[in-house]
Design a protein around this motif. Structure first.
Motif, PDB file in Angstrom:
ATOM      1  N   UNK A 128      50.373  29.250  33.011  1.00 28.58           N
ATOM      2  CA  UNK A 128      49.309  29.028  33.994  1.00 28.58           C
ATOM      3  C   UNK A 128      48.941  30.288  34.770  1.00 28.58           C
ATOM      4  N   UNK A 129      49.897  31.200  34.959  1.00 34.32           N
ATOM      5  CA  UNK A 129      49.619  32.373  35.784  1.00 34.32           C
ATOM      6  C   UNK A 129      49.087  33.569  34.998  1.00 34.32           C
ATOM      7  N   UNK A 130      49.291  33.585  33.679  1.00 35.58           N
ATOM      8  CA  UNK A 130      48.849  34.758  32.908  1.00 35.58           C
ATOM      9  C   UNK A 130      47.842  34.454  31.805  1.00 35.58           C
ATOM     10  N   UNK A 131      47.944  33.287  31.175  1.00 37.48           N
ATOM     11  CA  UNK A 131      47.124  33.029  29.985  1.00 37.48           C
ATOM     12  C   UNK A 131      45.646  32.798  30.280  1.00 37.48           C
ATOM     13  N   UNK A 132      45.256  31.928  31.245  1.00 32.64           N
ATOM     14  CA  UNK A 132      43.822  31.611  31.398  1.00 32.64           C
ATOM     15  C   UNK A 132      42.922  32.821  31.563  1.00 32.64           C
ATOM     16  N   UNK A 133      43.242  33.701  32.502  1.00 30.30           N
ATOM     17  CA  UNK A 133      42.392  34.866  32.733  1.00 30.30           C
ATOM     18  C   UNK A 133      42.509  35.903  31.615  1.00 30.30           C
ATOM     19  N   UNK A 134      43.698  36.012  31.023  1.00 24.16           N
ATOM     20  CA  UNK A 134      43.886  37.021  29.975  1.00 24.16           C
ATOM     21  C   UNK A 134      43.235  36.637  28.650  1.00 24.16           C
ATOM     22  N   UNK A 135      42.865  35.378  28.489  1.00 23.07           N
ATOM     23  CA  UNK A 135      42.056  35.004  27.336  1.00 23.07           C
ATOM     24  C   UNK A 135      40.707  35.722  27.358  1.00 23.07           C
ATOM     25  N   UNK A 136      40.311  36.159  28.555  1.00 25.45           N
ATOM     26  CA  UNK A 136      39.062  36.910  28.720  1.00 25.45           C
ATOM     27  C   UNK A 136      39.314  38.389  28.991  1.00 25.45           C
ATOM     28  N   UNK A 137      40.389  38.700  29.748  1.00 26.05           N
ATOM     29  CA  UNK A 137      40.698  40.095  30.042  1.00 26.05           C
ATOM     30  C   UNK A 137      41.022  40.891  28.774  1.00 26.05           C
ATOM     31  N   UNK A 138      41.805  40.287  27.876  1.00 28.64           N
ATOM     32  CA  UNK A 138      42.208  41.012  26.668  1.00 28.64           C
ATOM     33  C   UNK A 138      41.001  41.391  25.805  1.00 28.64           C
ATOM     34  N   UNK A 139      40.090  40.440  25.477  1.00 35.52           N
ATOM     35  CA  UNK A 139      38.893  40.848  24.725  1.00 35.52           C
ATOM     36  C   UNK A 139      38.049  41.875  25.473  1.00 35.52           C
ATOM     37  N   UNK A 140      38.028  41.767  26.807  1.00 34.50           N
ATOM     38  CA  UNK A 140      37.258  42.733  27.601  1.00 34.50           C
ATOM     39  C   UNK A 140      37.809  44.136  27.447  1.00 34.50           C
ATOM     40  N   UNK A 141      39.114  44.306  27.659  1.00 34.73           N
ATOM     41  CA  UNK A 141      39.699  45.645  27.571  1.00 34.73           C
ATOM     42  C   UNK A 141      39.685  46.185  26.142  1.00 34.73           C
ATOM     43  N   UNK A 142      39.902  45.298  25.169  1.00 39.10           N
ATOM     44  CA  UNK A 142      39.798  45.718  23.769  1.00 39.10           C
ATOM     45  C   UNK A 142      38.371  46.165  23.466  1.00 39.10           C
ATOM     46  N   UNK A 143      37.396  45.384  23.933  1.00 41.45           N
ATOM     47  CA  UNK A 143      35.989  45.695  23.674  1.00 41.45           C
ATOM     48  C   UNK A 143      35.539  47.010  24.273  1.00 41.45           C
ATOM     49  N   UNK A 144      35.839  47.224  25.565  1.00 42.80           N
ATOM     50  CA  UNK A 144      35.374  48.470  26.185  1.00 42.80           C
ATOM     51  C   UNK A 144      36.150  49.673  25.642  1.00 42.80           C
ATOM     52  N   UNK A 145      37.378  49.443  25.195  1.00 41.76           N
ATOM     53  CA  UNK A 145      38.149  50.544  24.586  1.00 41.76           C
ATOM     54  C   UNK A 145      37.507  50.975  23.272  1.00 41.76           C
ATOM     55  N   UNK A 184      32.489  38.681  30.422  1.00 45.00           N
ATOM     56  CA  UNK A 184      33.829  38.137  30.156  1.00 45.00           C
ATOM     57  C   UNK A 184      34.784  38.483  31.296  1.00 45.00           C
ATOM     58  N   UNK A 185      34.734  39.744  31.742  1.00 44.14           N
ATOM     59  CA  UNK A 185      35.627  40.193  32.810  1.00 44.14           C
ATOM     60  C   UNK A 185      35.367  39.426  34.102  1.00 44.14           C
ATOM     61  N   UNK A 186      34.111  39.253  34.465  1.00 44.70           N
ATOM     62  CA  UNK A 186      33.761  38.558  35.707  1.00 44.70           C
ATOM     63  C   UNK A 186      34.248  37.107  35.660  1.00 44.70           C
ATOM     64  N   UNK A 187      34.061  36.448  34.517  1.00 46.51           N
ATOM     65  CA  UNK A 187      34.559  35.074  34.373  1.00 46.51           C
ATOM     66  C   UNK A 187      36.078  35.055  34.517  1.00 46.51           C
ATOM     67  N   UNK A 188      36.745  36.037  33.913  1.00 45.91           N
ATOM     68  CA  UNK A 188      38.199  36.138  34.021  1.00 45.91           C
ATOM     69  C   UNK A 188      38.659  36.321  35.453  1.00 45.91           C
ATOM     70  N   UNK A 189      37.935  37.137  36.207  1.00 45.97           N
ATOM     71  CA  UNK A 189      38.268  37.368  37.622  1.00 45.97           C
ATOM     72  C   UNK A 189      38.178  36.069  38.410  1.00 45.97           C
ATOM     73  N   UNK A 190      37.122  35.315  38.192  1.00 46.57           N
ATOM     74  CA  UNK A 190      36.961  34.059  38.927  1.00 46.57           C
ATOM     75  C   UNK A 190      38.017  33.031  38.519  1.00 46.57           C
ATOM     76  N   UNK A 191      38.417  33.049  37.252  1.00 50.15           N
ATOM     77  CA  UNK A 191      39.497  32.157  36.827  1.00 50.15           C
ATOM     78  C   UNK A 191      40.797  32.530  37.527  1.00 50.15           C
ATOM     79  N   UNK A 192      41.110  33.837  37.555  1.00 51.56           N
ATOM     80  CA  UNK A 192      42.346  34.284  38.197  1.00 51.56           C
ATOM     81  C   UNK A 192      42.333  34.007  39.692  1.00 51.56           C
ATOM     82  N   UNK A 193      41.164  34.116  40.290  1.00 49.34           N
ATOM     83  CA  UNK A 193      41.059  33.973  41.740  1.00 49.34           C
ATOM     84  C   UNK A 193      41.002  32.516  42.185  1.00 49.34           C
ATOM     85  N   UNK A 194      40.245  31.706  41.468  1.00 49.76           N
ATOM     86  CA  UNK A 194      39.971  30.348  41.940  1.00 49.76           C
ATOM     87  C   UNK A 194      40.652  29.237  41.135  1.00 49.76           C
TER      88      UNK A 194
END
Length: 211
Positions: A128-145, A184-194
């Motif tokens: 619950x603390x790592x997976x939801x937001x990282x489903x979006x963070x990981x593609x984001x960081x992979x993509x911009x890299x 993707x990143x913005x959605x991930x941020x809101x998931x992690x925050x809210x």
């Protein structure tokens, strides 16, 4: 050319970049996971005690979402800026891959640590603390890299071989791709925050019976 065809074409053109980024990222995850396994017992207990106190505070105190939102953005901003900026340099590629390795290490370390807390029953906290937001963070960081590696490759070809590939069409394509990944990143941020704090609180009260 539709979206799927464009994605397939981009993958074929840059499959080496995909391979490099994913390899460094997942090697980082494995290293992070193994670091927890071989951590000194005293250090592991201190870290576990600290985290237990932290999650209890989440359960008992009102979460200040504005502060949490600012903290999440601040913690990621420099990494994002660094990856993108390195794409505009000739020798940025190795550093981009090292950043991906570190991001993977952090994720692997965090997930593995959470998994081993609460006497080895931390699977729900970890999920619950790592997976939801990282489903979006990981593609984001992979993509911009990958985008930054493309840009850095163009810089190398331009500097050493006199090949200029960057034009208006490519510039527009770059903006579209970056926009997609930042969504993707913005959605991930809101998931992690809210969303994640509520999920963590639910797990603590219903699964671990922490009040």
């Amino acid at each position: 050319m539709n979206l799927m065809e464009k994605m397939n074409s981009n993958f074929k053109e840059n499959k080496m970049f995909y391979l490099l980024v994913l390899t460094f990222f997942f090697v980082g995850i494995l290293l992070g996971a193994y670091t927890i396994k071989y951590m000194d017992g005293i250090d592991a207990k201190d870290l576990s005690d600290y985290f237990t106190a932290f999650i209890k505070s989440i359960n008992n105190q009102e979460i200040k979402t504005n502060e949490l939102l600012f903290s999440i953005i601040k913690n990621n901003f420099l990494t994002i800026l660094l990856i993108i900026a390195l794409g505009f340099t000739v020798f940025g590629a190795p550093i981009i891959l090292i950043v991906d390795l570190i991001k993977g290490f952090t994720l692997g370390y965090t997930f593995s640590f959470l998994l081993t807390t609460f006497e080895g029953k931390g699977i729900w906290i970890a999920l619950t603390s790592t997976v939801p937001q990282n489903l979006l963070y990981v593609p984001f960081f992979v993509g911009i890299s990958i985008i930054s590696l493309e840009l850095s490759s163009m810089k190398i070809k331009e500097k050493f071989f006199g090949v200029t590939r960057f034009n208006k069409v490519m510039s527009n394509g770059l903006i579209i791709k970056l926009s997609f990944f930042f969504i993707l990143f913005i959605i991930g941020v809101f998931i992690e925050c809210y969303l994640s704090p509520g999920l963590i609180r639910l797990v603590l009260t219903k699964v671990y019976k922490i009040t």
